[in-house]
Design an enzyme around this catalytic site. Structure first.
Site, PDB file in Angstrom:
ATOM      1  N   THR A 126      -1.344  27.232  34.681  1.00 51.50           N
ATOM      2  CA  THR A 126      -0.550  28.421  34.952  1.00 51.50           C
ATOM      3  C   THR A 126      -1.488  29.616  35.033  1.00 51.50           C
ATOM      4  O   THR A 126      -2.573  29.620  34.452  1.00 51.50           O
ATOM      5  CB  THR A 126       0.519  28.669  33.880  1.00 51.50           C
ATOM      6  OG1 THR A 126       1.365  29.745  34.315  1.00 51.50           O
ATOM      7  CG2 THR A 126      -0.091  29.064  32.551  1.00 51.50           C
ATOM      8  N   ARG A 173       9.847  32.654  37.100  1.00 53.44           N
ATOM      9  CA  ARG A 173       9.786  32.975  38.523  1.00 53.44           C
ATOM     10  C   ARG A 173       9.149  31.845  39.322  1.00 53.44           C
ATOM     11  O   ARG A 173       9.501  31.616  40.479  1.00 53.44           O
ATOM     12  CB  ARG A 173       9.059  34.298  38.762  1.00 53.44           C
ATOM     13  CG  ARG A 173       9.283  34.829  40.182  1.00 53.44           C
ATOM     14  CD  ARG A 173       8.914  36.289  40.370  1.00 53.44           C
ATOM     15  NE  ARG A 173       7.501  36.554  40.211  1.00 53.44           N
ATOM     16  CZ  ARG A 173       6.957  37.131  39.144  1.00 53.44           C
ATOM     17  NH1 ARG A 173       7.719  37.491  38.117  1.00 53.44           N
ATOM     18  NH2 ARG A 173       5.662  37.340  39.072  1.00 53.44           N
ATOM     19  N   ASP A 208       4.387  29.740  44.517  1.00 55.45           N
ATOM     20  CA  ASP A 208       4.903  30.825  45.355  1.00 55.45           C
ATOM     21  C   ASP A 208       4.773  30.509  46.847  1.00 55.45           C
ATOM     22  O   ASP A 208       5.552  30.994  47.676  1.00 55.45           O
ATOM     23  CB  ASP A 208       4.153  32.134  45.087  1.00 55.45           C
ATOM     24  CG  ASP A 208       3.885  32.427  43.624  1.00 55.45           C
ATOM     25  OD1 ASP A 208       3.602  31.474  42.875  1.00 55.45           O
ATOM     26  OD2 ASP A 208       3.917  33.596  43.239  1.00 55.45           O
ATOM     27  N   ASP A 251       0.197  35.141  51.248  1.00 52.20           N
ATOM     28  CA  ASP A 251       1.349  36.028  51.164  1.00 52.20           C
ATOM     29  C   ASP A 251       1.724  36.682  52.486  1.00 52.20           C
ATOM     30  O   ASP A 251       2.676  37.473  52.533  1.00 52.20           O
ATOM     31  CB  ASP A 251       1.093  37.118  50.122  1.00 52.20           C
ATOM     32  CG  ASP A 251       1.024  36.546  48.714  1.00 52.20           C
ATOM     33  OD1 ASP A 251       1.946  35.806  48.340  1.00 52.20           O
ATOM     34  OD2 ASP A 251       0.047  36.818  47.998  1.00 52.20           O
ATOM     35  N   TRP A 263      10.837  30.134  42.677  1.00 54.96           N
ATOM     36  CA  TRP A 263      10.221  29.913  43.997  1.00 54.96           C
ATOM     37  C   TRP A 263      10.451  28.475  44.442  1.00 54.96           C
ATOM     38  O   TRP A 263      10.669  28.212  45.635  1.00 54.96           O
ATOM     39  CB  TRP A 263       8.721  30.196  43.948  1.00 54.96           C
ATOM     40  CG  TRP A 263       8.260  31.588  43.672  1.00 54.96           C
ATOM     41  CD1 TRP A 263       7.203  31.948  42.881  1.00 54.96           C
ATOM     42  CD2 TRP A 263       8.765  32.821  44.222  1.00 54.96           C
ATOM     43  NE1 TRP A 263       7.041  33.307  42.881  1.00 54.96           N
ATOM     44  CE2 TRP A 263       7.978  33.866  43.702  1.00 54.96           C
ATOM     45  CE3 TRP A 263       9.813  33.135  45.091  1.00 54.96           C
ATOM     46  CZ2 TRP A 263       8.210  35.211  44.022  1.00 54.96           C
ATOM     47  CZ3 TRP A 263      10.048  34.465  45.408  1.00 54.96           C
ATOM     48  CH2 TRP A 263       9.254  35.490  44.882  1.00 54.96           C
TER      49      TRP A 263
END
Length: 399
Positions: A243, A255, A183, A120, A259
């Site tokens: 998941t 979401r 993500d 991130d 992404w």
């Protein structure tokens, strides 16, 4: 070096779109002056609530529906708050917002130089320092961005072909094997940008390989995405596809798909490889086909509680922003479809999903991690960030 014009133009300005194309949405156009006033009032209200002591970065509205939960610079969402302030400054020109943006951006500098704790760092640094450099041209920001890209690259496993997302034990992730979440596609932008602005050429190669490997292993035949793929860290073979935040391994977590839409649109921009444009359209179309009438998805498209399941306005904000860009690259007929959907999403968010006087966030009805029981039907900073980004693109496109 001054401001990087390619970054500025490609990310935020749609110089190739005619005004006639945007008119395909028959809804009443938004009044951007009213939107700007709302944004400034909400952000200033949030700023007034920020504590003097740490942690002081607003992440989400608490269960009381009114007050913010504050997190430290190491939280994965820490860059979104600074990014919101930079976008708001860009929209309004208010110097006070620029000063606040800089204050919260500078808090994140250690992330670029400390041992990287997860993927991130792209969200954290590029959404703060990236905008700071783009809007000011101050090269001290640029140095931090490139250092952060080098840190992110340390998580790359060449045997697998992707960046490790969580370099630690997470339930059901078969640690110490290699996990990659969808993500992570967004964080590739940090690598692409650094490789073109003084960083190592290898950063570009890592980003492309990650996108290709993810395209091969992270999607079902209908182009819906898994949230996580676990690879054998030594052989690179896929161990399982699961998941972590959706309702089931085979479900379409909203979401996660957003992404993918945003990520592959960005990868095409950076590479101009037609296979990425084709794939961006495929992951977009399956998402659009399953949307409810107001274009704001339920948190998971396969939740059996629909229509009583929570929505996720953050996914709508991410996709709206992505569609304004993706529409630049496709044929005219599809461009009209994507622009109409983007305008519809943004209109829905602006008319029915604002936090208003309830609290000082921008939009509501965001679902973070329903299986984990956290941040359900609330307001979260990344939703506000992409809402602002979509508004800025709308403003630039229509002007």
């Amino acid at each position: 070096m001054g401001i990087n014009l390619k970054f500025n133009v490609q990310k935020l300005l749609a110089i190739t779109i005619l005004l006639g194309s945007i008119a395909c949405d028959r809804r009443v156009p938004m009044n951007t002056s009213i939107e700007n006033e709302y944004i400034v009032n909400q952000l200033q209200s949030t700023i007034s609530q920020i504590p003097e002591s740490l942690p002081n970065i607003p992440r989400n509205i608490r269960e009381d529906g009114k007050t913010w939960r504050f997190v430290s610079y190491q939280d994965w969402t820490s860059g979104f708050w600074a990014g919101q302030l930079w976008y708001a400054y860009e929209l309004t020109g208010k110097i006070g917002l620029r000063d606040e943006a800089d204050r919260f951006t500078m808090q994140l500098e250690p992330l670029a130089y400390e041992p990287v704790i997860d993927h991130d760092i792209g969200f954290q640094i590029f959404n703060s320092y990236g905008h700071a450099y783009r809007l000011t041209g101050d090269t001290s920001y640029k140095e931090v961005i490139i250092a952060a890209a080098d840190s992110l690259a340390t998580l790359y496993n060449p045997k697998v072909g992707t960046i490790l997302s969580w370099p630690r034990s997470v339930p059901n992730m078969d640690w110490p094997h290699h996990n990659t979440i969808i993500d992570n596609m967004i964080n590739l932008e940090l690598l692409f940008w650094a490789s073109k602005n003084g960083g190592a050429d290898s950063l570009y190669d890592i980003a492309v390989r990650h996108a290709e490997t993810t395209m091969e292993n992270h999607f079902r035949k209908d182009h819906t995405s898994f949230h996580v793929v676990i690879y054998d860290k030594d052989s690179g073979k896929v161990r399982k596809q699961i998941t972590h935040q959706g309702i089931a391994n085979e479900s379409l977590w909203a979401r996660g798909q957003s992404w993918a839409i945003y990520g592959y649109t960005m990868v095409y921009r950076e590479t101009r490889d037609p296979k990425f444009l084709d794939f961006a359209q495929k992951v977009t179309d399956v998402y659009l086909d399953r949307l409810p009438d107001d274009l704001i998805p339920f948190w998971d498209f396969d939740d059996p509680k629909i229509p009583d399941a929570p929505r996720d306005a953050s996914a709508a904000a991410v996709v709206a922003s992505a569609l304004y860009e993706l529409s630049q690259y496709v044929k005219p007929q599809k461009r009209e479809v994507y622009l109409e959907k983007a305008n519809g999403m943004l209109n829905a968010l602006s008319s029915s999903y604002k936090s208003g006087s309830k609290n000082s966030a921008l939009i509501k009805h965001v679902t973070g991690h329903l299986p984990g029981g956290t941040e359900i039907n609330t307001s979260i900073n990344y939703a506000d960030y992409y809402y602002l980004e979509a508004l800025l693109k709308y403003k630039n496109y229509t002007n």
